[in-house]
Design a protein around this motif. Structure first.
Motif, PDB file in Angstrom:
ATOM      1  N   ILE A 146       0.820  -1.203   0.000  1.00 57.79           N
ATOM      2  CA  ILE A 146       0.000   0.000   0.000  1.00 57.79           C
ATOM      3  C   ILE A 146       0.858   1.260   0.000  1.00 57.79           C
ATOM      4  CG2 ILE A 146      -2.143  -0.891   1.020  1.00 57.79           C
ATOM      5  CD1 ILE A 146      -1.016  -0.429   3.747  1.00 57.79           C
ATOM      6  N   THR A 147       0.248   2.353  -0.391  1.00 59.69           N
ATOM      7  CA  THR A 147       0.907   3.650  -0.353  1.00 59.69           C
ATOM      8  C   THR A 147       1.279   3.999   1.090  1.00 59.69           C
ATOM      9  OG1 THR A 147      -0.353   4.393  -2.271  1.00 59.69           O
ATOM     10  CG2 THR A 147       0.602   6.102  -0.852  1.00 59.69           C
ATOM     11  N   HIS A 175       0.601  -3.168   9.890  1.00 59.01           N
ATOM     12  CA  HIS A 175       0.934  -3.530   8.513  1.00 59.01           C
ATOM     13  C   HIS A 175       2.071  -4.537   8.555  1.00 59.01           C
ATOM     14  CE1 HIS A 175       1.537  -3.355   4.243  1.00 59.01           C
ATOM     15  NE2 HIS A 175       2.715  -2.757   4.319  1.00 59.01           N
ATOM     16  N   ALA A 176       1.882  -5.683   7.878  1.00 63.13           N
ATOM     17  CA  ALA A 176       2.915  -6.715   7.792  1.00 63.13           C
ATOM     18  C   ALA A 176       2.958  -7.190   6.350  1.00 63.13           C
ATOM     19  CB  ALA A 176       2.618  -7.877   8.739  1.00 63.13           C
ATOM     20  N   PRO A 177       3.708  -6.501   5.508  1.00 62.69           N
ATOM     21  CA  PRO A 177       3.653  -6.775   4.070  1.00 62.69           C
ATOM     22  C   PRO A 177       4.156  -8.165   3.710  1.00 62.69           C
ATOM     23  CG  PRO A 177       5.504  -5.327   4.593  1.00 62.69           C
ATOM     24  CD  PRO A 177       4.693  -5.449   5.837  1.00 62.69           C
ATOM     25  N   GLU A 178       3.466  -8.779   2.735  1.00 61.87           N
ATOM     26  CA  GLU A 178       3.910 -10.074   2.226  1.00 61.87           C
ATOM     27  C   GLU A 178       5.217  -9.887   1.463  1.00 61.87           C
ATOM     28  OE1 GLU A 178       4.119 -10.711  -1.105  1.00 61.87           O
ATOM     29  OE2 GLU A 178       3.048  -9.004  -1.945  1.00 61.87           O
ATOM     30  N   ALA A 228       7.073   0.272   7.756  1.00 61.75           N
ATOM     31  CA  ALA A 228       6.840  -1.025   7.126  1.00 61.75           C
ATOM     32  C   ALA A 228       6.306  -0.843   5.708  1.00 61.75           C
ATOM     33  CB  ALA A 228       5.861  -1.850   7.958  1.00 61.75           C
ATOM     34  N   GLU A 229       5.429   0.132   5.528  1.00 63.66           N
ATOM     35  CA  GLU A 229       4.900   0.412   4.190  1.00 63.66           C
ATOM     36  C   GLU A 229       6.005   0.858   3.234  1.00 63.66           C
ATOM     37  OE1 GLU A 229       0.483   1.995   5.693  1.00 63.66           O
ATOM     38  OE2 GLU A 229       2.190   3.357   5.531  1.00 63.66           O
ATOM     39  N   VAL A 230       6.896   1.718   3.728  1.00 66.93           N
ATOM     40  CA  VAL A 230       8.000   2.189   2.895  1.00 66.93           C
ATOM     41  C   VAL A 230       8.975   1.047   2.616  1.00 66.93           C
ATOM     42  CG1 VAL A 230       9.976   3.748   2.781  1.00 66.93           C
ATOM     43  CG2 VAL A 230       7.788   4.575   3.658  1.00 66.93           C
ATOM     44  N   THR A 231       9.215   0.190   3.608  1.00 67.55           N
ATOM     45  CA  THR A 231      10.120  -0.943   3.412  1.00 67.55           C
ATOM     46  C   THR A 231       9.648  -1.813   2.262  1.00 67.55           C
ATOM     47  OG1 THR A 231      10.727  -0.968   5.754  1.00 67.55           O
ATOM     48  CG2 THR A 231      11.120  -2.987   4.503  1.00 67.55           C
ATOM     49  N   LYS A 232       8.367  -2.152   2.254  1.00 66.06           N
ATOM     50  CA  LYS A 232       7.849  -3.029   1.212  1.00 66.06           C
ATOM     51  C   LYS A 232       7.918  -2.380  -0.167  1.00 66.06           C
ATOM     52  CE  LYS A 232       5.651  -6.237  -0.995  1.00 66.06           C
ATOM     53  NZ  LYS A 232       6.295  -7.512  -1.346  1.00 66.06           N
ATOM     54  N   THR A 233       7.456  -1.153  -0.274  1.00 69.42           N
ATOM     55  CA  THR A 233       7.482  -0.496  -1.583  1.00 69.42           C
ATOM     56  C   THR A 233       8.914  -0.266  -2.047  1.00 69.42           C
ATOM     57  OG1 THR A 233       7.240   1.675  -0.500  1.00 69.42           O
ATOM     58  CG2 THR A 233       5.234   0.602  -1.290  1.00 69.42           C
ATOM     59  N   ALA A 234       9.816   0.009  -1.108  1.00 69.73           N
ATOM     60  CA  ALA A 234      11.212   0.270  -1.475  1.00 69.73           C
ATOM     61  C   ALA A 234      11.916  -0.994  -1.951  1.00 69.73           C
ATOM     62  CB  ALA A 234      11.965   0.877  -0.297  1.00 69.73           C
ATOM     63  N   THR A 292       5.313  -4.141 -10.962  1.00 68.00           N
ATOM     64  CA  THR A 292       4.752  -3.246 -11.972  1.00 68.00           C
ATOM     65  C   THR A 292       4.068  -2.023 -11.370  1.00 68.00           C
ATOM     66  OG1 THR A 292       2.771  -4.627 -12.009  1.00 68.00           O
ATOM     67  CG2 THR A 292       4.439  -5.067 -13.683  1.00 68.00           C
ATOM     68  N   LYS A 293       3.825  -2.019 -10.057  1.00 64.88           N
ATOM     69  CA  LYS A 293       3.117  -0.863  -9.490  1.00 64.88           C
ATOM     70  C   LYS A 293       3.655  -0.351  -8.168  1.00 64.88           C
ATOM     71  CE  LYS A 293       0.855  -3.654  -6.483  1.00 64.88           C
ATOM     72  NZ  LYS A 293       1.004  -3.622  -5.020  1.00 64.88           N
ATOM     73  N   ASP A 294       4.544  -1.123  -7.495  1.00 66.45           N
ATOM     74  CA  ASP A 294       4.967  -0.685  -6.162  1.00 66.45           C
ATOM     75  C   ASP A 294       5.811   0.581  -6.187  1.00 66.45           C
ATOM     76  OD1 ASP A 294       3.566  -2.796  -5.247  1.00 66.45           O
ATOM     77  OD2 ASP A 294       5.251  -3.920  -4.428  1.00 66.45           O
ATOM     78  N   THR A 295       6.527   0.811  -7.288  1.00 64.78           N
ATOM     79  CA  THR A 295       7.250   2.082  -7.439  1.00 64.78           C
ATOM     80  C   THR A 295       6.292   3.257  -7.318  1.00 64.78           C
ATOM     81  OG1 THR A 295       9.031   1.191  -8.794  1.00 64.78           O
ATOM     82  CG2 THR A 295       8.519   3.522  -9.093  1.00 64.78           C
ATOM     83  N   TYR A 296       5.107   3.108  -7.898  1.00 63.81           N
ATOM     84  CA  TYR A 296       4.142   4.204  -7.884  1.00 63.81           C
ATOM     85  C   TYR A 296       3.545   4.402  -6.491  1.00 63.81           C
ATOM     86  CZ  TYR A 296       4.747   3.486 -12.860  1.00 63.81           C
ATOM     87  OH  TYR A 296       5.307   3.338 -14.104  1.00 63.81           O
ATOM     88  N   HIS A 297       3.444   3.321  -5.704  1.00 63.16           N
ATOM     89  CA  HIS A 297       3.016   3.488  -4.308  1.00 63.16           C
ATOM     90  C   HIS A 297       4.052   4.308  -3.534  1.00 63.16           C
ATOM     91  CE1 HIS A 297      -0.696   1.298  -3.975  1.00 63.16           C
ATOM     92  NE2 HIS A 297      -0.179   0.199  -4.494  1.00 63.16           N
ATOM     93  N   LEU A 298       5.330   4.017  -3.772  1.00 59.34           N
ATOM     94  CA  LEU A 298       6.382   4.780  -3.094  1.00 59.34           C
ATOM     95  C   LEU A 298       6.362   6.239  -3.520  1.00 59.34           C
ATOM     96  CD1 LEU A 298       8.820   4.742  -1.194  1.00 59.34           C
ATOM     97  CD2 LEU A 298      10.236   4.035  -3.138  1.00 59.34           C
ATOM     98  N   GLU A 299       6.219   6.481  -4.816  1.00 54.41           N
ATOM     99  CA  GLU A 299       6.149   7.854  -5.318  1.00 54.41           C
ATOM    100  C   GLU A 299       4.931   8.580  -4.756  1.00 54.41           C
ATOM    101  OE1 GLU A 299       8.325   9.457  -7.391  1.00 54.41           O
ATOM    102  OE2 GLU A 299       9.662   7.720  -7.384  1.00 54.41           O
ATOM    103  N   ARG A 300       3.815   7.885  -4.677  1.00 58.90           N
ATOM    104  CA  ARG A 300       2.587   8.464  -4.133  1.00 58.90           C
ATOM    105  C   ARG A 300       2.764   8.800  -2.654  1.00 58.90           C
ATOM    106  NH1 ARG A 300      -1.952  11.378  -5.229  1.00 58.90           N
ATOM    107  NH2 ARG A 300      -3.700  10.761  -3.929  1.00 58.90           N
ATOM    108  N   GLY A 301       3.482   7.919  -1.938  1.00 62.77           N
ATOM    109  CA  GLY A 301       3.712   8.161  -0.516  1.00 62.77           C
ATOM    110  C   GLY A 301       4.448   9.459  -0.269  1.00 62.77           C
ATOM    111  N   VAL A 302       5.403   9.790  -1.151  1.00 63.48           N
ATOM    112  CA  VAL A 302       6.118  11.058  -1.006  1.00 63.48           C
ATOM    113  C   VAL A 302       5.160  12.226  -1.192  1.00 63.48           C
ATOM    114  CG1 VAL A 302       7.978  12.487  -1.933  1.00 63.48           C
ATOM    115  CG2 VAL A 302       8.287  10.028  -1.757  1.00 63.48           C
TER     116      VAL A 302
END
Length: 481
Positions: A146-147, A175-178, A228-234, A292-302
C-alpha cells in the motif's frame, strides 16, 4: 489509550482464531501456514462468492489449491489442515467476529500511473467487511502493498467509521507486508524475515505474536506501520531498478554486438569482503502484481506524506525511469520480431506470430500484468496474427487469460512465421528446432527469445532467423540454408 487496549488484549487472551481475507497467491499459503500452527485453533479464509473467483471456496474446502503453478508443499499442506478441521473457506464475512486476528491480502493496483491514483476499491471493500464485524481487542493487519500512510490513514478511518471503535484504544492495527514469489510461496513465508509495523507499540507486539509461530528461519523485524509500508514499496522498487539496469545493459550489448550473458558472468565474478555486484537477468519485460506498481506506491507516498523534497531540478525520478525501461522491453521484443521477419523476407503485417508464455514468470499460472500482453496488442495493431500458448495458465479459470489462449502447442505453432518466447517455462527449454520448423510449415521462420531459453546456434543452424534479448553476438547472423 494503549493502556485500555492492553487491558482488552489481556482479557481476550492469546490469538486462537484467525481470518484471512483474499484467497490468492498471498492469502492461501498464509492461511494454510497459520492453520498448521498447533496453538492456533482455526483459520477462516474469506472469499467472495463471485462469478470469477467463487469456485475457490469449494476447492479450498476439499483441500485443493486453486493455484496451478508449481508450488511445492502447498496442496499437501492444504489437505492436512482441512483434514484436521483447522481451515475452512467461506463467503460469510460475519464469521470475522469470531476471530482474534484478521489479515487482508487484497490486490492494490493503480487506476492511472500518470496521476499516481491507486485503485483501493477492493481493499476498501475488505476493510469495510472487517469494520462491520470488528470486536474490541481484535488485531487487524494489512498485508497488501500500500501507499505509505495508508494504514494509519485511510485504513484506520474506514475501520473506525464502520465499527464505532477506536484504533489504538479498542483494537490493534498493523501492517505486515507479504514478501513472496510465486513458485516458492510457503518457503518465502517461513524463511524470509517478516516486517511488522503497528500504529502503536501494543499493535506491533500483537502482530509479532501472530507471525512469529509461522517463521522457521526468518525473524520478525518490528517498526512503525509507515516504516513497514516504505520498506515493502522500497524493496520492490529496488528490485525493479536492478532489472532495469540489466535490461539497459542488454540493449547496450545488442547495439555493440556482444553477449550480455558474458558480461553478466564477468560482473558477477567480482566477489570479496565488502563487494556487492547484485546483477539480475534481462528479459522480455517485468510482470506480476508487485513490481509493476509498487514504485508508484512509493512515489505516491512522497506526495501524501512528504514535506519539502530536495531534488535536482527537472530530473525524473530514478525509480520511475527504471519502470519506463522495463515497460519498454515488450516493445523491444516487437522490434526484434520485426527485424527477424525482415531477414526472412516478411513483415509484421500478414505474419502469424506464435507467442509462447502468457504467465509473467516461468512454470507458474500467474499472468497478472504480463509483459506478453502489450507485445500481443502492438503486434495485432501492426497487422499480425497472434496465437498464444501457455501450458500453465488455465483459460477456463484464470481472470488474466487472453481470448483464444491455447494449450495445444502444435496448433499454435502451425503456420507461424515467427515464434516469440515470453516465459521461460520448462516446456519451452526442450524445443527442437527441426520439429518447430516442421510444425510451422514455413520455408523460413524466425525465433525471438525473450528469456534466454534456446541455443542460438542450434536455431541458426536449422535455418531460423534468430533474435534474443542481449544477444548482440548472434542477432546479426547470416541466414543459413
Amino acid at each position: 489509550m494503549t493502556e485500555n487496549l492492553a487491558t482488552l488484549i489481556n482479557k481476550r487472551g492469546p490469538i486462537r482464531r484467525i481470518g484471512v481475507i483474499g484467497m490468492g497467491y498471498v492469502g492461501i499459503p498464509a492461511a494454510a501456514l497459520f492453520a498448521d500452527v498447533p496453538h492456533f485453533e482455526h483459520v477462516y479464509g474469506f472469499q467472495r462468492d463471485s462469478a470469477s473467483s467463487g469456485y475457490k471456496i469449494n476447492m479450498l474446502n476439499r483441500g485443493e489449491s486453486p493455484l496451478k503453478g508449481e508450488e511445492p508443499g502447498l496442496e499437501e499442506l492444504l489437505g492436512k489442515v482441512v483434514g484436521a478441521g483447522k481451515f475452512s473457506c467461506t463467503a460469510d464475512f460475519s464469521k470475522i467476529a469470531e476471530c482474534d486476528a484478521v489479515t487482508l491480502a487484497i490486490q492494490t493496483p493503480f487506476k492511472d500511473k500518470k496521476d499516481l491514483l491507486p485503485d483501493f476499491s477492493p481493499l476498501i471493500e475488505g476493510l469495510r467487511n472487517v469494520g462491520r464485524h470488528l470486536t474490541p481487542g481484535m488485531l487487524v493487519v494489512l498485508e497488501s502493498t500500500i501507499t505509505p500512510g495508508t494504514t494509519a490513514g485511510m485504513a484506520r478511518e474506514i475501520l473506525e467509521a464502520e465499527s464505532g471503535l477506536v484504533a489504538g484504544k479498542d483494537f490493534c492495527l498493523a501492517h505486515a507486508p507479504e514478501r513472496v514469489m510465486v513458485g516458492r510461496l510457503l518457503r518465502n513465508i517461513r524463511e524470509h524475515d517478516r516486517i511488522v509495523g503497528g500504529i502503536d507499540e501494543v499493535s506491533t507486539a500483537r502482530a509479532v505474536e501472530l507471525y512469529s509461530p509461522v517463521l522457521t528461519a526468518g525473524t520478525v523485524i518490528p517498526m512503525t506501520a509507515t516504516a513497514a509500508e516504505v520498506t515493502k514499496t522500497a524493496e520492490n522498487t529496488f528490485r525493479d531498478l536492478q532489472i532495469a539496469a540489466i535490461n539497459q545493459l542488454a540493449l547496450y550489448c545488442e547495439a555493440m554486438g556482444i553477449n550480455v550473458y558474458d558480461v553478466r558472468a564477468g560482473v558477477a565474478s567480482l566477489k570479496g569482503e565488502g563487494i556487492t555486484r547484485a546483477i539480475l537477468w534481462p528479459g522480455a519485460g517485468v510482470g506480476g502484481h508487485c513490481l509493476t506498481k509498487d514504485t508508484y506506491h512509493l512515489e505516491r507516498g512522497v506526495q501524501v506524506l512528504g514535506g519539502d523534497l530536495d531534488w535536482p531540478e527537472g530530473r525524473e525520478s530514478l525509480y520511475t525511469l527504471a519502470r519506463g525501461i522495463n515497460d519498454f522491453m515488450p516493445e523491444h521484443m516487437l522490434h526484434l520480431t520485426e527485424s527477424a521477419l525482415a531477414q526472412v523476407g516478411k513483415t509484421l503485417a500478414g505474419s502469424k506470430i506464435a507467442l509462447l508464455g502468457w504467465a509473467f514468470i516461468n512454470d507458474s499460472d500467474d499472468a497478472r500484468n504480463t509483459p506478453a500482453e502489450p507485445f500481443r496488442d502492438a503486434a495485432l495493431a501492426a497487422g499480425a496474427e497472434v496465437a498464444v500458448h501457455d501450458p500453465w495458465v488455465d483459460p477456463a479459470t484464470s481472470p488474466d487469460a487472453p481470448p483464444g489462449l491455447s494449450r495445444d502447442l502444435a496448433g499454435v505453432l502451425a503456420g507461424a512465421d515467427a515464434v516469440a518466447v515470453f516465459a521461460g517455462h520448462k516446456e519451452y527449454r526442450g524445443l527442437v528446432p527441426a520439429e518447430v520448423r516442421r510444425l510451422c510449415g514455413c520455408e523460413r521462420s524466425a525465433i525471438v527469445d525473450g528469456r534466454n531459453v534456446v541455443d542460438p546456434d542450434a536455431w541458426i543452424g536449422a535455418g531460423f532467423a534468430y533474435r534474443g534479448i542481449g544477444r548482440g553476438d548472434k542477432n546479426r547472423h547470416a541466414l543459413r540454408e
